[in-house]
Design a protein around this motif. Structure first.
Motif, PDB file in Angstrom:
ATOM      1  N   ALA A 145       0.828  -1.212   0.000  1.00  0.00           N
ATOM      2  CA  ALA A 145       0.000   0.000   0.000  1.00  0.00           C
ATOM      3  C   ALA A 145       0.858   1.255   0.000  1.00  0.00           C
ATOM      4  O   ALA A 145       0.561   2.220  -0.712  1.00  0.00           O
ATOM      5  N   GLN A 148       2.364   1.622  -3.457  1.00  0.00           N
ATOM      6  CA  GLN A 148       1.332   2.027  -4.389  1.00  0.00           C
ATOM      7  C   GLN A 148       1.036   3.524  -4.230  1.00  0.00           C
ATOM      8  O   GLN A 148       0.910   4.248  -5.224  1.00  0.00           O
ATOM      9  N   GLU A 149       0.982   3.987  -3.011  1.00  0.00           N
ATOM     10  CA  GLU A 149       0.736   5.405  -2.752  1.00  0.00           C
ATOM     11  C   GLU A 149       1.884   6.277  -3.247  1.00  0.00           C
ATOM     12  O   GLU A 149       1.664   7.337  -3.833  1.00  0.00           O
ATOM     13  N   ARG A 150       3.135   5.833  -3.004  1.00  0.00           N
ATOM     14  CA  ARG A 150       4.305   6.590  -3.481  1.00  0.00           C
ATOM     15  C   ARG A 150       4.291   6.744  -4.990  1.00  0.00           C
ATOM     16  O   ARG A 150       4.768   7.735  -5.527  1.00  0.00           O
ATOM     17  N   ALA A 152       1.582   6.718  -6.966  1.00  0.00           N
ATOM     18  CA  ALA A 152       0.316   7.233  -7.508  1.00  0.00           C
ATOM     19  C   ALA A 152       0.514   8.575  -8.189  1.00  0.00           C
ATOM     20  O   ALA A 152       1.389   9.336  -7.875  1.00  0.00           O
TER      21      ALA A 152
END
Length: 152
Positions: A145, A148-150, A152
């Motif tokens: 997660a 994935q956030e880094r 985005a």
């Protein structure tokens, strides 16, 4: 089915992890072109590198000590250009989905700016002793997660 359009390497998130690999003689057919199955072995090697380099999880300890497997449950690829003996390629994984007992990746393979292929992979987490699916471990889920956030 609509064929995807290749992306340049610079179009991918700058924060994404890249596994640099060289195409070797043994990776190729007699014409010096990477044999398609070789790309799946290189993808697995890139995932091993990514676990340590971007997720902060020891891939080998996860399997050998914790007995959690991370095998591909689904794999497909779109090929845009041939890889050639001697090429230096970058394999860039991006997390597309985090499920209960699996996660999805898109793995982009570039030679310079040119995308050679794009793989769509679903990895199942399994108990290696029972040979059954298990939930994605909490530390792996959190690392996926965060990555994935880094990206985005």
């Amino acid at each position: 089915m609509t064929r995807p359009t290749p992306l340049t390497a610079s179009a991918l998130p700058a924060q994404a992890f890249r596994s640099e690999q060289r195409v070797r003689f043994g990776d190729c057919d007699p014409a010096g072109i990477v044999f398609f199955a070789t790309w799946f072995a290189k993808a697995n090697a890139a995932v091993e590198d990514w676990f340590e380099g971007a997720l902060g999880i020891d891939f080998h300890a996860l399997h050998a000590e914790r007995r959690i497997g991370t095998g591909f449950a689904h794999a497909e690829a779109d090929f845009f250009a041939p890889g050639l003996m001697g090429d230096r390629v970058a394999l860039t994984p991006l997390v597309t989905r985090i499920g209960g007992a699996s996660y999805g990746l898109t793995l982009h393979v570039h030679r310079g700016e040119a995308e050679l292929l794009r793989m769509h992979l679903v990895t199942a987490t399994t108990n290696l002793d029972a040979r059954r699916a298990v939930p994605v471990p909490a530390d792996l889920r959190a690392a996926l997660a965060a990555y994935q956030e880094r990206c985005a």
